[in-house]
Motif scaffolding. Sequence first.
Motif: not given
Length: 143
Positions: A71-81
């Motif tokens: 996961i590179v990002r979900i929305g503006n949350v950068q990965g890794p998650i």
Amino acid sequence: MATVTFAIKHGLKVGEDTLSEVLLREPTAGDIIEAQEESEKLVLVPSKDGPQPQFVTSPTLVGVNVLRRQIVRIGNVQGPIDLVMLKRLHPEDMGLLNRKADELEAAMLAEITPKTAGQEAAERGRDDGVGDAPGTAHPETRK
């Protein structure tokens, strides 16, 4: 490196925002190695000489730890998650993440797995006239 962008249905709640756009990338060898290391657990295994320590790896945790690195990002949350955040996802969203990761992996494997000449010919269909009656043209070239 191949990536895919898609929306998850239920989203990830972060503060007042519900984030739904995901950017996922194909896994790297480093992702897999780190996920395996992170998924190891030291346990005592019975033996004739008494309990012996042994590292055991959970296949489920390996898969989850690879996925969270993809996961590179979900929305503006950068990965890794992190795992805590991943656990907050709705099961339907987690299923979609896994399906998209599987699709990326399948595409990656198709790219690196060379086809044999026989496989390529089967995919194209026979275009060499073999099997035609002597003196006849291939059906696609007949007029």
